[in-house]
Design an enzyme around this catalytic site. Sequence first.
Site, mmCIF file in Angstrom:
data_model
loop_
_atom_site.group_PDB
_atom_site.id
_atom_site.type_symbol
_atom_site.label_atom_id
_atom_site.label_comp_id
_atom_site.label_asym_id
_atom_site.label_seq_id
_atom_site.Cartn_x
_atom_site.Cartn_y
_atom_site.Cartn_z
ATOM 1 N N ARG A 48 0.819 -1.212 0.000
ATOM 2 C CA ARG A 48 0.000 0.000 0.000
ATOM 3 C C ARG A 48 0.856 1.268 0.000
ATOM 4 O O ARG A 48 0.519 2.246 -0.636
ATOM 5 C CB ARG A 48 -0.890 0.027 1.242
ATOM 6 C CG ARG A 48 -1.958 -1.017 1.170
ATOM 7 C CD ARG A 48 -2.564 -1.337 2.521
ATOM 8 N NE ARG A 48 -3.734 -2.161 2.296
ATOM 9 C CZ ARG A 48 -4.979 -1.742 2.495
ATOM 10 N NH1 ARG A 48 -5.214 -0.555 2.986
ATOM 11 N NH2 ARG A 48 -5.989 -2.525 2.220
ATOM 12 N N LYS A 151 -6.305 -18.923 1.164
ATOM 13 C CA LYS A 151 -7.519 -19.398 1.821
ATOM 14 C C LYS A 151 -8.032 -18.324 2.773
ATOM 15 O O LYS A 151 -7.234 -17.483 3.186
ATOM 16 C CB LYS A 151 -7.258 -20.722 2.516
ATOM 17 C CG LYS A 151 -6.580 -20.590 3.881
ATOM 18 C CD LYS A 151 -6.837 -21.755 4.772
ATOM 19 C CE LYS A 151 -7.013 -21.207 6.164
ATOM 20 N NZ LYS A 151 -7.240 -21.963 7.257
ATOM 21 N N HIS A 243 -8.055 -28.234 5.042
ATOM 22 C CA HIS A 243 -6.851 -29.030 5.303
ATOM 23 C C HIS A 243 -7.193 -30.506 5.597
ATOM 24 O O HIS A 243 -6.590 -31.419 5.044
ATOM 25 C CB HIS A 243 -6.069 -28.487 6.502
ATOM 26 C CG HIS A 243 -5.635 -27.054 6.359
ATOM 27 N ND1 HIS A 243 -5.317 -26.489 5.156
ATOM 28 C CD2 HIS A 243 -5.454 -26.070 7.285
ATOM 29 C CE1 HIS A 243 -4.960 -25.220 5.343
ATOM 30 N NE2 HIS A 243 -5.040 -24.947 6.622
HETATM 31 C C1 BG6 Z 1 -3.945 -22.458 9.093
HETATM 32 C C2 BG6 Z 1 -4.918 -22.153 10.185
HETATM 33 O O1 BG6 Z 1 -4.591 -22.557 7.854
HETATM 34 O O2 BG6 Z 1 -3.308 -23.702 9.365
HETATM 35 C C3 BG6 Z 1 -4.222 -22.113 11.528
HETATM 36 O O3 BG6 Z 1 -5.525 -20.895 9.927
HETATM 37 C C4 BG6 Z 1 -3.479 -23.407 11.764
HETATM 38 O O4 BG6 Z 1 -5.148 -21.891 12.584
HETATM 39 C C5 BG6 Z 1 -2.582 -23.705 10.583
HETATM 40 O O5 BG6 Z 1 -2.703 -23.253 12.941
HETATM 41 C C6 BG6 Z 1 -1.955 -25.072 10.721
HETATM 42 O O6 BG6 Z 1 -0.993 -25.219 9.715
HETATM 43 P P1 BG6 Z 1 0.293 -26.083 9.980
HETATM 44 O O7 BG6 Z 1 1.016 -26.086 8.674
HETATM 45 O O8 BG6 Z 1 1.045 -25.399 11.086
HETATM 46 O O9 BG6 Z 1 -0.195 -27.429 10.401
#
Ligand code: BG6
Length: 501
Positions: A48, A151, A243
């Site tokens: 920005r 996401k 996920h």
């Molecule tokens: C993110 C979530 O998408 O994934 C978080 O918003 C979460 O809340 C994270 O902690 C977990 O990702 P990773 O790679 O640390 O397992």
Amino acid sequence: MTKQIDPCTLVLFGASGNLSRIKLMPGLFRLDAAGRLPDHMVILSVGRGEVSLDAWRADVKSMLDAKFKNGYDQAVFERFIARNHYHANPPTDPDAFNKMKAKLSDEKTFPQNLAYFLSVRPTDFAPVVEQLSAVGLLDESKYWRRVLIEKPFGTDLPSAQDLQARLTKHLKESQIYRIDHYLGKSAVQNIMLTRFTNAILEPLWNNAHIDHVQITNNETLGVGDRTTFYDATGALRDMFQSHLLQTLALVAMEQPKDLTPESIRTEKIKLLESIRPIDVSNLNKQAFRAQYAAGRVCASDGHGENVAGYLEELKRDGVESSNTETYAAVKLFIDNPRWKGVPFYVRTAKRMHEGNTAIAIRFKKAPMLLKDDQHHNWLIINIQPRECIKMEFESKIPGLDIATRTLSVDGPQRQKDDETIDSYETLMLNLMEGDPSQYLHINEVEAQWRLVDPIVKAWAQDKGPVHQYRAGNRDPEESKVIFESEDQFWRYSIELGGDQH
Ligand code: BG6
């Protein structure tokens, strides 16, 4: 297999944000160091505020210094820093995107294949795309143009469909890269390969042999300073919706006919669409939610740390009450011949006793039982922190008696000298290569929201107090209500012993 990457410009929106500082810039640097970026590849960071090129490059250096505390190769640094450019795009400037177009028209500096990485607020995804389109920066008549969407893709099915409708006014599906960083994790990518590059698993991978599957993401971390985001989101939408459902799709899908993006996505879509919709009239038997209360967790340095409960954290930020879940466990069934009758328990929680992401598969009872509580065979695919595959089976205890004990065969995925690659590194490379196989197709996103929305809605309507669990503890006892049979229990980390209630 190293794929050819065309000369291109990666246009990074939100370049001074956290994701970029911690993951994207260091990731691009590592790709450069590994020789994976083409000579003519340029990064145009978009922010920005007005920042001079020198100041921006000094900032990029500070990101690298913070990440690579042991230093880095000076020659690679010189090459990398020269790739970096900056463009100020103040939201108040009506001419901002025209100016960006003018800047990018310098073909000598900026290769004309453009990959946009939108690391911006979700409400800005569509407006940025609309403005890029308005100035002709998405036009593919001479060069490719791709857009990576961070996401979440929507917050429910209607909003995802609305976003999709806005994007597809300007983009073809093949130009849209919807990211889920779990798909860039090496251990997640290993699920499909383990299943299909080994002959011994496929014959067992079905309801004749598998009793149930658990897919778990447990974290010791709390919501941290993301209270506003988290309270509007909850565990189900934050972790489960993409996920964990993506992980489930890889565990349960049929074998793709080849490894093209189309074939892989086709099988994932089929699988996600064959998950039985949640019966909300019977929700209490299928889904359980809870919130962490104050407790004590194991900090990253291994020491115990007293931590506040979720509601207390919210109160500090001025929110008086909340029913948002920090723990969610859901039972799913897949309506196809392979999985008929096999429960999939999918759970995620913050502030648990351990941080671990794993797929735990319990096989049916053995044909010969020497004792009532004989350990079932388990296959554990551990995603993090350790990447490994473990098989547990019974074996005779050497000696005079006929008795068995559980043997655990542990196959680490990672060998001593293997590289550690962050998922964003892999996914940015795939974006530049034009390989969407580890990105989500819109049909996957829609199937995921279709499944999640009714639970979110039912939980939002249920105003009763949400169950509390002590931070640092294991799953609340009450969560066991979703188990199909009494001998099922939550599986914890990969060590044997202490893994059962
Ligand atoms: C993110 C979530 O998408 O994934 C978080 O918003 C979460 O809340 C994270 O902690 C977990 O990702 P990773 O790679 O640390 O397992």
